[in-house]
Design a protein around this motif. Structure first.
Motif: not given
Length: 169
Positions: A61-62, A80-82, A120-124, A134-135
């Motif tokens: 889930r994103k 985003w939090t994944i 985990f979180t990630c960003s752009r 789409v993850i």
């Protein structure tokens, strides 16, 4: 798996393979063998074998706790939090996720126990146009094919502006 062996010499052995298709639940299979000696009563033996049917599964889930779409100002950063969860009944190894439009979201989880999850979180950064990324997450169960899941998330870039005019009368 019914077989007939016409003669089996003392100390000799034989083997064969059999299978059962479309197995959907656990069971114990017991094979029984019976032989007739030259004199005396028949001899027999049996051997049980347990079959454990597994149901590997994975979920990604994103922004599961927030919107699946975000609005940001042009040039801004989207975060985003994944959430990755092993929704199956066996441990998964080599769990990886891939997010082609956000390369820093790529993660590797060596082991994920049945029912366990991680996030985990990630960003752009410097996002200037709308996109949907789409993850995809994939894990390897102890037996059978890999399991996968994916989740899209949309980013809407806005360009807010204001204009004021002053006219002399």
């Amino acid at each position: 798996c019914v077989q007939s062996i016409p003669n089996l010499a003392a100390g000799a052995g034989t083997s064969f393979t059999c299978s059962l298709a479309n197995v959907t639940s656990d069971f114990t299979n017991v094979i029984t063998v019976t032989g007739t000696p030259p004199v005396g009563p028949n001899v027999s033996d049996n051997d049980p074998s347990s079959v454990d049917v597994t149901n590997p599964s994975i979920d990604v889930r994103k922004n599961a706790e927030g919107a699946d779409s975000q609005q940001i100002v042009s040039g801004g950063t989207v975060t985003w939090t994944i959430y990755v969860t092993n929704t199956g009944d066996v441990a998964l190894t080599g769990v990886t996720d891939v997010d082609p439009l956000a390369p820093n979201c790529v993660q590797s989880i060596p082991n994920l126990a049945a029912g366990a999850g991680t996030s985990f979180t990630c960003s752009r950064t410097n996002v200037t146009s709308d996109f949907t990324n789409v993850i995809t997450v994939t894990g390897t169960p102890p037996v059978g094919p890999n399991v996968s899941d994916n989740d899209p998330s949309s980013v809407d870039v806005t360009n807010p502006s204001i204009n004021v005019r002053k006219n002399a009368e």
